[in-house]
Design a protein around this motif. Structure first.
Motif, mmCIF file in Angstrom:
data_model
loop_
_atom_site.group_PDB
_atom_site.id
_atom_site.type_symbol
_atom_site.label_atom_id
_atom_site.label_comp_id
_atom_site.label_asym_id
_atom_site.label_seq_id
_atom_site.Cartn_x
_atom_site.Cartn_y
_atom_site.Cartn_z
ATOM 1 N N ILE A 173 0.863 -1.188 0.000
ATOM 2 C CA ILE A 173 0.000 0.000 0.000
ATOM 3 C C ILE A 173 0.898 1.236 0.000
ATOM 4 O O ILE A 173 1.776 1.377 0.863
ATOM 5 N N LEU A 174 0.678 2.127 -0.989
ATOM 6 C CA LEU A 174 1.517 3.302 -1.152
ATOM 7 C C LEU A 174 0.691 4.576 -1.094
ATOM 8 O O LEU A 174 -0.510 4.565 -1.379
ATOM 9 N N SER A 175 1.345 5.669 -0.752
ATOM 10 C CA SER A 175 0.743 6.993 -0.951
ATOM 11 C C SER A 175 0.938 7.371 -2.418
ATOM 12 O O SER A 175 1.753 6.763 -3.130
ATOM 13 N N PHE A 176 0.227 8.373 -2.875
ATOM 14 C CA PHE A 176 0.422 8.833 -4.251
ATOM 15 C C PHE A 176 1.851 9.342 -4.455
ATOM 16 O O PHE A 176 2.454 9.130 -5.511
ATOM 17 N N GLN A 177 2.410 10.000 -3.442
ATOM 18 C CA GLN A 177 3.776 10.513 -3.544
ATOM 19 C C GLN A 177 4.780 9.365 -3.687
ATOM 20 O O GLN A 177 5.703 9.426 -4.514
ATOM 21 N N GLU A 178 4.592 8.309 -2.908
ATOM 22 C CA GLU A 178 5.469 7.144 -3.012
ATOM 23 C C GLU A 178 5.348 6.486 -4.378
ATOM 24 O O GLU A 178 6.339 6.030 -4.966
ATOM 25 N N ALA A 179 4.128 6.428 -4.894
ATOM 26 C CA ALA A 179 3.907 5.835 -6.212
ATOM 27 C C ALA A 179 4.643 6.614 -7.293
ATOM 28 O O ALA A 179 5.259 6.026 -8.197
ATOM 29 N N GLU A 180 4.587 7.941 -7.227
ATOM 30 C CA GLU A 180 5.306 8.779 -8.200
ATOM 31 C C GLU A 180 6.802 8.484 -8.183
ATOM 32 O O GLU A 180 7.445 8.382 -9.234
ATOM 33 N N GLN A 181 7.361 8.342 -6.998
ATOM 34 C CA GLN A 181 8.798 8.131 -6.860
ATOM 35 C C GLN A 181 9.228 6.756 -7.375
ATOM 36 O O GLN A 181 10.360 6.593 -7.845
ATOM 37 N N GLN A 182 8.329 5.763 -7.311
ATOM 38 C CA GLN A 182 8.671 4.387 -7.682
ATOM 39 C C GLN A 182 8.088 3.976 -9.038
ATOM 40 O O GLN A 182 8.086 2.798 -9.390
ATOM 41 N N LEU A 183 7.616 4.933 -9.812
ATOM 42 C CA LEU A 183 6.851 4.640 -11.015
ATOM 43 C C LEU A 183 7.616 3.780 -12.016
ATOM 44 O O LEU A 183 7.014 2.960 -12.725
ATOM 45 N N PHE A 184 8.922 3.942 -12.077
ATOM 46 C CA PHE A 184 9.756 3.213 -13.040
ATOM 47 C C PHE A 184 9.773 1.703 -12.778
ATOM 48 O O PHE A 184 10.237 0.930 -13.613
ATOM 49 N N ASN A 185 9.252 1.270 -11.614
ATOM 50 C CA ASN A 185 9.231 -0.164 -11.283
ATOM 51 C C ASN A 185 8.114 -0.924 -11.978
ATOM 52 O O ASN A 185 8.127 -2.166 -11.995
ATOM 53 N N TYR A 186 7.142 -0.217 -12.540
ATOM 54 C CA TYR A 186 5.909 -0.870 -12.980
ATOM 55 C C TYR A 186 5.816 -1.007 -14.494
ATOM 56 O O TYR A 186 6.253 -0.148 -15.254
ATOM 57 N N ASP A 187 5.179 -2.110 -14.909
ATOM 58 C CA ASP A 187 4.939 -2.398 -16.326
ATOM 59 C C ASP A 187 3.516 -2.032 -16.744
ATOM 60 O O ASP A 187 3.233 -1.930 -17.935
ATOM 61 N N PHE A 188 2.646 -1.846 -15.756
ATOM 62 C CA PHE A 188 1.221 -1.629 -16.034
ATOM 63 C C PHE A 188 0.667 -0.730 -14.941
ATOM 64 O O PHE A 188 0.781 -1.046 -13.751
ATOM 65 N N ILE A 189 0.073 0.408 -15.324
ATOM 66 C CA ILE A 189 -0.500 1.356 -14.375
ATOM 67 C C ILE A 189 -1.967 1.551 -14.704
ATOM 68 O O ILE A 189 -2.325 1.856 -15.846
ATOM 69 N N VAL A 190 -2.829 1.384 -13.692
ATOM 70 C CA VAL A 190 -4.276 1.431 -13.886
ATOM 71 C C VAL A 190 -4.850 2.577 -13.055
ATOM 72 O O VAL A 190 -4.781 2.553 -11.823
ATOM 73 N N GLN A 191 -5.427 3.574 -13.728
ATOM 74 C CA GLN A 191 -5.991 4.753 -13.066
ATOM 75 C C GLN A 191 -7.499 4.543 -12.914
ATOM 76 O O GLN A 191 -8.234 4.498 -13.890
ATOM 77 N N THR A 192 -7.991 4.402 -11.663
ATOM 78 C CA THR A 192 -9.404 4.084 -11.433
ATOM 79 C C THR A 192 -10.176 5.200 -10.739
ATOM 80 O O THR A 192 -11.364 5.023 -10.451
ATOM 81 N N THR A 193 -9.525 6.339 -10.452
ATOM 82 C CA THR A 193 -10.237 7.417 -9.772
ATOM 83 C C THR A 193 -11.021 8.256 -10.786
ATOM 84 O O THR A 193 -10.903 8.063 -12.000
ATOM 85 N N SER A 194 -11.781 9.240 -10.288
ATOM 86 C CA SER A 194 -12.528 10.146 -11.172
ATOM 87 C C SER A 194 -11.716 11.386 -11.534
ATOM 88 O O SER A 194 -12.216 12.281 -12.213
ATOM 89 N N VAL A 195 -10.458 11.463 -11.102
ATOM 90 C CA VAL A 195 -9.612 12.622 -11.377
ATOM 91 C C VAL A 195 -9.331 12.710 -12.880
ATOM 92 O O VAL A 195 -8.849 11.757 -13.490
ATOM 93 N N GLY A 196 -9.658 13.859 -13.467
ATOM 94 C CA GLY A 196 -9.463 14.063 -14.896
ATOM 95 C C GLY A 196 -10.722 13.921 -15.716
ATOM 96 O O GLY A 196 -10.718 14.150 -16.932
ATOM 97 N N MET A 197 -11.822 13.571 -15.050
ATOM 98 C CA MET A 197 -13.102 13.438 -15.752
ATOM 99 C C MET A 197 -13.677 14.823 -16.045
ATOM 100 O O MET A 197 -13.406 15.786 -15.328
ATOM 101 N N LYS A 198 -14.466 14.915 -17.124
ATOM 102 C CA LYS A 198 -15.166 16.174 -17.413
ATOM 103 C C LYS A 198 -15.951 16.628 -16.193
ATOM 104 O O LYS A 198 -16.562 15.795 -15.517
ATOM 105 N N PRO A 199 -15.932 17.916 -15.842
ATOM 106 C CA PRO A 199 -15.340 19.036 -16.577
ATOM 107 C C PRO A 199 -13.900 19.369 -16.171
ATOM 108 O O PRO A 199 -13.306 20.288 -16.708
ATOM 109 N N ASN A 200 -13.329 18.593 -15.217
ATOM 110 C CA ASN A 200 -11.995 18.916 -14.693
ATOM 111 C C ASN A 200 -10.917 18.170 -15.476
ATOM 112 O O ASN A 200 -10.126 17.395 -14.922
#
Length: 280
Positions: A173-200
């Motif tokens: 279990i990671l924080s978003f900040q930890e995930a950003e720092q370790q991003l190069f470790n992953y082959d597959f990233i799945v975004q499931t939140t509503s962040v970036g949905m219209k209208p934002n």
């Protein structure tokens, strides 16, 4: 006899489900209808009784009723029971059985585009821990990934997903900040939140600055069809998976549960993409 199908939720006037399932029926030469039942929460019980009287062959369930529908059902599929949410109900000789096709539909959509992704050495990062993440995480744990980590704003919510995983699966279990720092470790990233949905549409849940080249980046949002998150993944030489594919493949599974028939999605997938791009 014509098929009688529908969708329960609130609000749902924007839903693409009628278009999708009418396409399915037309593709297979099946007569029927798919109607919307927009139900305020105070009226759910009354609407359920009304639908039972109508003797629908089946119906979909969307927010906010994926959990609230369960007490009204006679049976649950094992995955739906484990996840604790239902998005598809079938009428079996007057008895209602609930399924959850979100996770399986998602996996099917990814495999169609990136079959090379599913291997024992691959590492997955799941962003978010809401209802959609729960079903997708459950489905991911059935695949031969080396590990599936979860990043979320609150660790407690992320840890609640662990009760649906397979024992062999390793998850941190990671924080978003930890995930950003370790991003190069992953082959597959799945975004499931509503962040970036219209209208934002300019919002993004994490930075992709540390993305490894050729990483598959997926966003389940489909309005806009190409989110800010996916645009940035492309700039970092990632491979992108669009959210409308999940929408269509989970509907394909629901239709298969209702009819026993599998609808080919080759033309429908491109038609749906064109329809969504026309709304941008």
């Amino acid at each position: 006899m014509p098929l009688k199908l529908g969708l329960i939720g609130y609000p749902i006037n924007h839903s693409l489900s009628p278009w999708i399932h009418n396409e399915f029926m037309q593709r297979l030469g099946i007569e029927g209808e798919y109607l919307l039942y927009e139900v305020p929460e105070a009226n759910l019980g009354t609407m359920i009784n009304h639908i039972k009287e109508m003797k629908l062959n089946g119906f979909n369930v969307t927010v906010p009723y994926k959990q609230a529908i369960i007490p009204y059902l006679d049976f649950l599929d094992s995955d739906a029971e484990k996840i604790g949410a239902v998005n598809t109900v079938v009428n079996e000789n007057g008895k209602w059985k609930g399924y959850n096709t979100d996770g399986q539909g998602y996996i099917r959509s990814v495999k169609m585009s990136f079959p090379d992704l599913f291997g024992a050495s691959k590492k997955v990062l799941l962003l978010g821990a809401g209802g959609a993440a729960r079903g997708i995480y459950r489905a991911l744990t059935h695949e031969p990934f080396e590990r599936i980590d979860i990043a979320n704003r609150t660790g407690e919510r992320a840890r609640s997903l662990l009760d649906v995983k397979e024992d062999r699966v390793e998850t941190s279990i990671l924080s978003f900040q930890e995930a950003e720092q370790q991003l190069f470790n992953y082959d597959f990233i799945v975004q499931t939140t509503s962040v970036g949905m219209k209208p934002n549409v300019a919002d993004q849940v994490i930075s992709l600055e540390n993305l490894k080249e050729n990483t598959v980046v997926s966003d389940i949002i489909y309005q806009p069809i190409l989110t800010s998150f996916l645009k940035n993944a492309q700039r970092q030489n990632g491979r992108t998976h669009l959210g409308h594919a999940m929408l269509l493949y989970q509907a394909q599974l629901a239709f298969q549960i209702w009819t026993g028939k599998t609808v080919p999605l080759d033309r429908t997938l491109s038609k749906l993409e064109q329809r969504l791009r026309g709304n941008e």
